[in-house]
Design an enzyme around this catalytic site. Sequence first.
Site, mmCIF file in Angstrom:
data_model
loop_
_atom_site.group_PDB
_atom_site.id
_atom_site.type_symbol
_atom_site.label_atom_id
_atom_site.label_comp_id
_atom_site.label_asym_id
_atom_site.label_seq_id
_atom_site.Cartn_x
_atom_site.Cartn_y
_atom_site.Cartn_z
ATOM 1 N N CYS A 66 -5.053 1.673 4.009
ATOM 2 C CA CYS A 66 -4.587 2.833 3.252
ATOM 3 C C CYS A 66 -5.699 3.881 3.147
ATOM 4 O O CYS A 66 -6.090 4.461 4.150
ATOM 5 C CB CYS A 66 -4.033 2.409 1.892
ATOM 6 N N HIS B 209 0.137 -1.013 3.490
ATOM 7 C CA HIS B 209 -0.545 -2.099 2.777
ATOM 8 C C HIS B 209 -0.078 -3.441 3.336
ATOM 9 O O HIS B 209 0.959 -3.958 2.916
ATOM 10 C CB HIS B 209 -0.238 -2.032 1.279
ATOM 11 N N GLU C 270 -1.176 -6.284 2.691
ATOM 12 C CA GLU C 270 -1.209 -7.288 1.627
ATOM 13 C C GLU C 270 0.045 -7.253 0.758
ATOM 14 O O GLU C 270 0.297 -8.180 -0.012
ATOM 15 C CB GLU C 270 -2.463 -7.106 0.760
#
Length: 210
Positions: A79, A180, A182
């Site tokens: 990001c 993202h 994650e």
Amino acid sequence: MIAVINYGAGNLPNAVRALEYVQAPIEVVTDPAAVRAAQAVVLPGVGATADTMRSLREMGMDSAIREVIARGTPFLGICVGMQVLAEQSEEFGLHECLGLVPGTIRRFDQGLKVPQIGWNGVQHDGSALWDGIPNGAEFYFVHSYYLATDDVALVTGRTEYGLNFPAAIARDNITAVQFHPEKSGQWGLKLLGNWVELALSRGSGVGDRA
């Protein structure tokens, strides 16, 4: 050891958990010396590029990042960790970034709802980072700015949101994603696992296409 840089970014715990899930040998670091000693480096991030650059400079991390990238240490930006690699950002005025990839961070057009929040498909080039991930797989985005670059060869993944913009870039030992991973479920974890494997096994060639 893979150094995960802690400069106060809000998504750090999520990034750490995801990297631990894919069994990455990570250490969360605040010391530039630990970054210089690492086998690979991850820079997660949320927020504004100017604030991020200010934090990195105050910590001495900007020079450490430049040094490790220059000598071929595998690097992953997430990001804002991708955006700070650019030459400059137009977010809240014109700001100098790390200057490690060509391009400018620009805001989406005024007619679009920003930030872009949610899932969006990524068309990728099938390089090693994307091994086992279907073309068009969806990843989770939260951002109002994007990398505008004329360097087509830099881009390994693209997404549509008002325009076609780089969702992922790679060159030599640099890999970076606007989304993202994650927060992106199985495909995000797969991508992180791919990067970790490449970073630990291929060294400075991690960002190369395969």
